[in-house]
Design a protein around this motif. Structure first.
Motif, PDB file in Angstrom:
ATOM      1  N   LEU A   1      62.458  80.791   7.939  1.00 56.45           N
ATOM      2  CA  LEU A   1      63.468  81.180   8.980  1.00 56.45           C
ATOM      3  C   LEU A   1      62.709  81.514  10.547  1.00 56.45           C
ATOM      4  O   LEU A   1      63.509  81.692  11.349  1.00 56.45           O
ATOM      5  CB  LEU A   1      63.970  82.494   8.566  1.00 56.45           C
ATOM      6  N   GLY A   2      61.518  81.480  10.535  1.00 53.35           N
ATOM      7  CA  GLY A   2      60.758  81.849  11.939  1.00 53.35           C
ATOM      8  C   GLY A   2      61.367  81.087  13.008  1.00 53.35           C
ATOM      9  O   GLY A   2      61.489  81.593  14.041  1.00 53.35           O
ATOM     10  N   LYS A   3      61.615  79.759  12.797  1.00 44.90           N
ATOM     11  CA  LYS A   3      61.940  79.102  14.142  1.00 44.90           C
ATOM     12  C   LYS A   3      63.438  79.336  14.380  1.00 44.90           C
ATOM     13  O   LYS A   3      63.740  79.582  15.597  1.00 44.90           O
ATOM     14  CB  LYS A   3      62.153  77.402  13.742  1.00 44.90           C
ATOM     15  N   VAL A   4      64.189  79.870  13.349  1.00 48.51           N
ATOM     16  CA  VAL A   4      65.648  80.073  13.488  1.00 48.51           C
ATOM     17  C   VAL A   4      65.634  81.507  14.478  1.00 48.51           C
ATOM     18  O   VAL A   4      66.595  81.523  15.333  1.00 48.51           O
ATOM     19  CB  VAL A   4      66.484  80.256  12.225  1.00 48.51           C
ATOM     20  N   ILE A   5      64.873  82.486  13.808  1.00 47.53           N
ATOM     21  CA  ILE A   5      64.894  83.736  14.629  1.00 47.53           C
ATOM     22  C   ILE A   5      64.336  83.731  15.930  1.00 47.53           C
ATOM     23  O   ILE A   5      64.697  84.241  16.802  1.00 47.53           O
ATOM     24  CB  ILE A   5      64.075  84.764  13.697  1.00 47.53           C
ATOM     25  N   LEU A   6      63.104  82.737  16.017  1.00 50.99           N
ATOM     26  CA  LEU A   6      62.867  82.552  17.436  1.00 50.99           C
ATOM     27  C   LEU A   6      63.944  82.066  18.369  1.00 50.99           C
ATOM     28  O   LEU A   6      63.965  82.470  19.538  1.00 50.99           O
ATOM     29  CB  LEU A   6      61.602  81.735  17.216  1.00 50.99           C
ATOM     30  N   GLU A   7      64.729  81.172  18.092  1.00 54.96           N
ATOM     31  CA  GLU A   7      65.638  80.473  18.733  1.00 54.96           C
ATOM     32  C   GLU A   7      66.853  81.560  19.044  1.00 54.96           C
ATOM     33  O   GLU A   7      67.390  81.571  20.171  1.00 54.96           O
ATOM     34  CB  GLU A   7      66.306  79.234  18.165  1.00 54.96           C
ATOM     35  N   LEU A   8      66.974  82.506  18.001  1.00 56.34           N
ATOM     36  CA  LEU A   8      68.178  83.570  18.317  1.00 56.34           C
ATOM     37  C   LEU A   8      67.546  84.287  19.313  1.00 56.34           C
ATOM     38  O   LEU A   8      68.316  84.888  20.105  1.00 56.34           O
ATOM     39  CB  LEU A   8      68.400  84.239  16.865  1.00 56.34           C
ATOM     40  N   GLN A   9      66.040  84.867  19.366  1.00 60.93           N
ATOM     41  CA  GLN A   9      65.624  85.632  19.958  1.00 60.93           C
ATOM     42  C   GLN A   9      65.717  85.105  21.706  1.00 60.93           C
ATOM     43  O   GLN A   9      66.098  85.609  22.643  1.00 60.93           O
ATOM     44  CB  GLN A   9      64.006  86.072  20.065  1.00 60.93           C
ATOM     45  N   ASN A  10      65.334  83.662  21.795  1.00 61.14           N
ATOM     46  CA  ASN A  10      65.430  83.023  23.144  1.00 61.14           C
ATOM     47  C   ASN A  10      66.911  83.092  23.839  1.00 61.14           C
ATOM     48  O   ASN A  10      67.028  83.492  24.830  1.00 61.14           O
ATOM     49  CB  ASN A  10      64.876  81.711  23.087  1.00 61.14           C
ATOM     50  N   TRP A  11      67.706  82.882  22.810  1.00 63.58           N
ATOM     51  CA  TRP A  11      69.312  82.746  23.262  1.00 63.58           C
ATOM     52  C   TRP A  11      69.830  84.026  23.619  1.00 63.58           C
ATOM     53  O   TRP A  11      70.219  84.301  24.484  1.00 63.58           O
ATOM     54  CB  TRP A  11      70.060  82.356  21.804  1.00 63.58           C
ATOM     55  N   GLY A  12      69.240  85.206  22.712  1.00 65.71           N
ATOM     56  CA  GLY A  12      69.444  86.403  23.184  1.00 65.71           C
ATOM     57  C   GLY A  12      69.108  87.103  24.628  1.00 65.71           C
ATOM     58  O   GLY A  12      69.746  87.561  25.273  1.00 65.71           O
TER      59      GLY A  12
END
Length: 115
Positions: free
Chosen positions: A84-95
């Motif tokens: 899930l690391g890539k998903v969470i990184l993308e969520l962080q960037n989006w946030g």
């Protein structure tokens, strides 16, 4: 195959207000119940307990009881959770970008996520 079913399955596992925050806390080194609880503001003991059980059932974390006095319980991430690391990184960037767009400000603390 439509994206609906896999996305629904994913949201069933990681959805909700707390699961990803709990997982990030564990990845950041908080291994014991109280450490996790204290690292996430407004997270109640009851909700944390339920979420940890759900996460263990979905093989995102491993719960280990350590013998000693007092008996301690340790939570560690699984290899499966690290996917899930890539998903969470993308969520962080989006946030971060959303916060800039809506509020016109940068995040309070520049902390980069890494699984």
């Amino acid at each position: 195959m439509s994206a609906l079913l896999p996305v629904r399955d994913t949201l069933d596992v990681i959805g909700g207000k707390w699961k990803l925050l709990i997982l990030i806390s564990i990845w950041e080194g908080n291994k014991h119940f109280r450490e996790i609880e204290r690292s996430i503001p407004k997270l109640s003991t009851k909700v944390l307990s339920k979420e940890l059980k759900d996460m263990e059932e979905n093989q995102l974390i491993i719960r280990t009881v350590l013998n000693g006095f007092p008996v301690r319980t340790e939570y560690t991430p699984t290899e499966h959770s690290k996917t899930l690391g890539k998903v969470i990184l993308e969520l962080q960037n989006w946030g971060v970008n959303h916060r800039k767009k809506i509020f016109g400000v940068k995040p309070e603390k520049d902390s980069s996520f890494s699984a």
